[in-house]
Design a protein around this motif. Structure first.
Motif, PDB file in Angstrom:
ATOM      1  N   LYS A  13     -84.528  -7.257   9.895  1.00 50.37           N
ATOM      2  CA  LYS A  13     -83.850  -8.597  10.070  1.00 50.37           C
ATOM      3  C   LYS A  13     -84.487  -9.824   9.139  1.00 50.37           C
ATOM      4  O   LYS A  13     -84.014 -10.600   8.506  1.00 50.37           O
ATOM      5  CB  LYS A  13     -83.299  -8.926  11.236  1.00 50.37           C
ATOM      6  N   ALA A  14     -86.064  -9.976   9.832  1.00 46.92           N
ATOM      7  CA  ALA A  14     -86.736 -11.227   9.131  1.00 46.92           C
ATOM      8  C   ALA A  14     -86.857 -11.059   7.695  1.00 46.92           C
ATOM      9  O   ALA A  14     -86.935 -11.970   7.115  1.00 46.92           O
ATOM     10  CB  ALA A  14     -88.296 -10.957   9.793  1.00 46.92           C
ATOM     11  N   GLN A  15     -87.087  -9.949   7.041  1.00 49.13           N
ATOM     12  CA  GLN A  15     -87.336  -9.599   5.679  1.00 49.13           C
ATOM     13  C   GLN A  15     -85.743 -10.114   4.959  1.00 49.13           C
ATOM     14  O   GLN A  15     -85.928 -10.772   3.735  1.00 49.13           O
ATOM     15  CB  GLN A  15     -87.638  -8.180   5.459  1.00 49.13           C
ATOM     16  N   ALA A  16     -84.881  -9.686   5.550  1.00 58.22           N
ATOM     17  CA  ALA A  16     -83.443  -9.859   5.020  1.00 58.22           C
ATOM     18  C   ALA A  16     -83.106 -11.390   5.031  1.00 58.22           C
ATOM     19  O   ALA A  16     -82.750 -11.883   3.950  1.00 58.22           O
ATOM     20  CB  ALA A  16     -82.457  -8.904   5.796  1.00 58.22           C
ATOM     21  N   GLU A  17     -83.499 -12.151   6.108  1.00 58.12           N
ATOM     22  CA  GLU A  17     -83.225 -13.408   6.060  1.00 58.12           C
ATOM     23  C   GLU A  17     -84.158 -14.229   5.158  1.00 58.12           C
ATOM     24  O   GLU A  17     -83.943 -15.282   4.653  1.00 58.12           O
ATOM     25  CB  GLU A  17     -83.552 -14.069   7.594  1.00 58.12           C
ATOM     26  N   GLY A  18     -85.311 -13.710   4.934  1.00 60.45           N
ATOM     27  CA  GLY A  18     -86.298 -14.326   4.302  1.00 60.45           C
ATOM     28  C   GLY A  18     -85.694 -14.194   2.751  1.00 60.45           C
ATOM     29  O   GLY A  18     -85.737 -15.213   1.968  1.00 60.45           O
ATOM     30  N   LEU A  19     -85.428 -13.112   2.476  1.00 59.87           N
ATOM     31  CA  LEU A  19     -84.963 -12.873   0.815  1.00 59.87           C
ATOM     32  C   LEU A  19     -83.537 -13.659   0.719  1.00 59.87           C
ATOM     33  O   LEU A  19     -83.449 -14.286  -0.335  1.00 59.87           O
ATOM     34  CB  LEU A  19     -84.690 -11.175   0.983  1.00 59.87           C
ATOM     35  N   GLU A  21     -82.988 -16.692   2.129  1.00 57.50           N
ATOM     36  CA  GLU A  21     -83.328 -17.782   1.861  1.00 57.50           C
ATOM     37  C   GLU A  21     -83.895 -17.957   0.520  1.00 57.50           C
ATOM     38  O   GLU A  21     -83.770 -19.196  -0.224  1.00 57.50           O
ATOM     39  CB  GLU A  21     -84.515 -18.496   3.035  1.00 57.50           C
ATOM     40  N   ALA A  22     -84.706 -17.085   0.056  1.00 57.44           N
ATOM     41  CA  ALA A  22     -85.300 -17.263  -1.242  1.00 57.44           C
ATOM     42  C   ALA A  22     -84.290 -17.148  -2.409  1.00 57.44           C
ATOM     43  O   ALA A  22     -84.450 -17.876  -3.407  1.00 57.44           O
ATOM     44  CB  ALA A  22     -86.238 -16.113  -1.629  1.00 57.44           C
ATOM     45  N   GLY A  34     -75.096 -14.285   1.574  1.00 55.05           N
ATOM     46  CA  GLY A  34     -74.832 -13.609   3.021  1.00 55.05           C
ATOM     47  C   GLY A  34     -75.723 -12.496   3.450  1.00 55.05           C
ATOM     48  O   GLY A  34     -76.256 -11.845   2.398  1.00 55.05           O
ATOM     49  N   VAL A  35     -76.122 -12.460   4.658  1.00 56.26           N
ATOM     50  CA  VAL A  35     -76.803 -11.401   5.387  1.00 56.26           C
ATOM     51  C   VAL A  35     -76.219 -10.867   6.527  1.00 56.26           C
ATOM     52  O   VAL A  35     -76.069 -11.473   7.288  1.00 56.26           O
ATOM     53  CB  VAL A  35     -78.215 -12.315   5.427  1.00 56.26           C
ATOM     54  N   PHE A  36     -76.009  -9.480   6.356  1.00 57.88           N
ATOM     55  CA  PHE A  36     -75.500  -8.743   7.316  1.00 57.88           C
ATOM     56  C   PHE A  36     -76.141  -7.470   7.477  1.00 57.88           C
ATOM     57  O   PHE A  36     -76.770  -6.883   6.714  1.00 57.88           O
ATOM     58  CB  PHE A  36     -73.904  -8.263   6.825  1.00 57.88           C
ATOM     59  N   GLU A  37     -76.358  -7.156   8.968  1.00 66.30           N
ATOM     60  CA  GLU A  37     -76.850  -5.943   9.315  1.00 66.30           C
ATOM     61  C   GLU A  37     -75.593  -4.839   9.021  1.00 66.30           C
ATOM     62  O   GLU A  37     -74.557  -4.958   9.426  1.00 66.30           O
ATOM     63  CB  GLU A  37     -77.304  -5.730  10.761  1.00 66.30           C
ATOM     64  N   LEU A  38     -75.915  -3.643   8.289  1.00 67.46           N
ATOM     65  CA  LEU A  38     -74.969  -2.526   8.120  1.00 67.46           C
ATOM     66  C   LEU A  38     -74.610  -1.876   9.454  1.00 67.46           C
ATOM     67  O   LEU A  38     -75.374  -1.652  10.173  1.00 67.46           O
ATOM     68  CB  LEU A  38     -75.583  -1.663   7.226  1.00 67.46           C
ATOM     69  N   GLU A  39     -73.496  -1.500   9.663  1.00 66.04           N
ATOM     70  CA  GLU A  39     -72.839  -1.142  10.872  1.00 66.04           C
ATOM     71  C   GLU A  39     -73.127   0.437  10.930  1.00 66.04           C
ATOM     72  O   GLU A  39     -72.147   1.162  11.628  1.00 66.04           O
ATOM     73  CB  GLU A  39     -71.606  -1.617  11.104  1.00 66.04           C
ATOM     74  N   ASP A  40     -73.878   1.161  10.179  1.00 67.38           N
ATOM     75  CA  ASP A  40     -73.882   2.549  10.117  1.00 67.38           C
ATOM     76  C   ASP A  40     -75.255   3.018  10.885  1.00 67.38           C
ATOM     77  O   ASP A  40     -75.526   4.158  10.889  1.00 67.38           O
ATOM     78  CB  ASP A  40     -74.094   3.005   8.889  1.00 67.38           C
ATOM     79  N   ASP A  41     -75.832   2.244  11.949  1.00 70.43           N
ATOM     80  CA  ASP A  41     -76.940   2.588  12.489  1.00 70.43           C
ATOM     81  C   ASP A  41     -78.136   3.025  11.925  1.00 70.43           C
ATOM     82  O   ASP A  41     -78.974   3.589  12.067  1.00 70.43           O
ATOM     83  CB  ASP A  41     -76.501   3.653  13.580  1.00 70.43           C
ATOM     84  N   SER A  42     -78.127   2.702  10.219  1.00 73.17           N
ATOM     85  CA  SER A  42     -79.407   2.816   9.672  1.00 73.17           C
ATOM     86  C   SER A  42     -80.379   1.961   9.859  1.00 73.17           C
ATOM     87  O   SER A  42     -81.255   2.300   9.217  1.00 73.17           O
ATOM     88  CB  SER A  42     -78.537   2.915   8.214  1.00 73.17           C
ATOM     89  N   GLY A  43     -80.086   0.717  10.205  1.00 69.24           N
ATOM     90  CA  GLY A  43     -81.251  -0.246  10.421  1.00 69.24           C
ATOM     91  C   GLY A  43     -81.390  -1.111   9.188  1.00 69.24           C
ATOM     92  O   GLY A  43     -82.106  -1.764   9.119  1.00 69.24           O
ATOM     93  N   LEU A  44     -80.506  -0.728   8.265  1.00 69.78           N
ATOM     94  CA  LEU A  44     -80.581  -1.650   6.818  1.00 69.78           C
ATOM     95  C   LEU A  44     -79.665  -3.042   7.010  1.00 69.78           C
ATOM     96  O   LEU A  44     -78.613  -2.952   7.879  1.00 69.78           O
ATOM     97  CB  LEU A  44     -80.181  -0.877   5.617  1.00 69.78           C
TER      98      LEU A  44
END
Length: 290
Positions: A13-19, A21-22, A34-44
């Motif tokens: 999450k932190a890396q995604a939010e940082g990207l 913002e950049a 947009g920054v979203f967690e994938l709903e496939d339990d992959s953690g991506l």
């Protein structure tokens, strides 16, 4: 107007939010990120940007490398009248006694149904998605079984189509709430379009955190068409606001997630009444037994 998109995925999450913002500092800058967690339990996590000019692909490549993301997939989208496209492609939907349609299909409303006008510009909640369709079918099923209540809540209401459907067939004034103020405005607009102003109380709220929702408890029926994570988190609150013998209609649940949701609510004294699978989505009808 031609537009462009740029999407990538990465872990954390932190890396995604940082990207995300950049990306906002790119030139040309995106008009939305947009920054979203994938709903496939992959953690991506998925990070996407929307541009009115061709994005700086070299800059995107640098950002992807810096944040450990996959290379961005950049696409050019042709100019499209999306509302007109949706109107062409969204046919009316019948869910039991309920008939959902856009104004362009007003001449197709049959006799003997409960019609609900939901415009194509407000696409989520038109009834075409398996979650909304499943909830409407569940409501129709309860009514056919003879169940009725004058206390209904629609948590995470979106277009408020579920609360509107309940208001059409049962007494009382349902409460419809959403965390998004725009959704609350859409809900009010839908009520006005259906000559139902005042028949549903629309509120901005997180979960059950609103005095008007507390005042209406206990509820005979609670809708929650959201996602698995929030549904599990809401299990204690939702069950506490549900009357003994009352029902909860839950959706936004991928089929493989249904057992976890049932377990969370079973621990709160809510037993399975009916389960329906539509495509990738499961809708649960539960009954509070304790």
């Amino acid at each position: 107007m031609t537009t462009f998109t740029a999407f990538t995925t990465l872990a954390g999450k932190a890396q995604a939010e940082g990207l995300g913002e950049a990306m906002e500092r790119l030139d040309p800058e995106p008009y939305g990120v947009g920054v979203f967690e994938l709903e496939d339990d992959s953690g991506l996590w998925e990070v996407g940007g929307y541009f009115t000019e061709a994005p700086d692909e070299a800059g995107l490549a640098v950002l992807a490398a810096a944040f450990g993301a996959k290379p961005f997939a950049v696409s050019e989208l042709p100019e499209t009248d999306w509302v007109a496209k949706v109107k062409r492609e969204l046919a009316p939907v019948q869910a039991g006694r309920f008939f959902l349609y856009g104004s362009h299909d007003a001449d197709k409303v049959p006799e003997g149904v409960e019609p609900l006008l939901i415009e194509a510009a407000m696409a989520f909640g038109t009834g075409h998605h398996g979650t909304t369709l499943g909830c409407l079918r569940a409501l129709d099923r309860l009514a056919t079984e003879g169940f009725s209540t004058d206390r209904t809540a629609d948590i995470g209401c979106g277009t408020a189509v579920l609360a509107m459907a309940a208001a059409r067939i049962w007494p009382g004034v349902p409460v419809a709430s959403d965390i998004d103020p725009v959704a609350v405005d859409v809900a009010e607009a839908n009520l006005a379009a259906n000559d139902m102003a005042g028949t549903v109380t629309c509120l901005e709220a997180t979960g059950f955190d609103h005095p008007r929702i507390a005042e209406g408890a206990p509820y005979g029926l609670i809708f929650a068409n959201i996602l698995k994570g929030p549904l599990v988190d809401l299990a204690p609150d939702l069950s506490a606001h549900l009357a003994p013998g009352g029902h909860a209609i839950l959706s936004g649940i991928l089929n493989e997630q249904a057992d976890e949701v049932k377990a969370a609510y079973g621990a709160q004294g809510c037993a399975l009444h009916f389960e329906e699978v539509i495509g990738d989505w499961t809708t649960l009808t539960l009954t509070k037994t304790a």
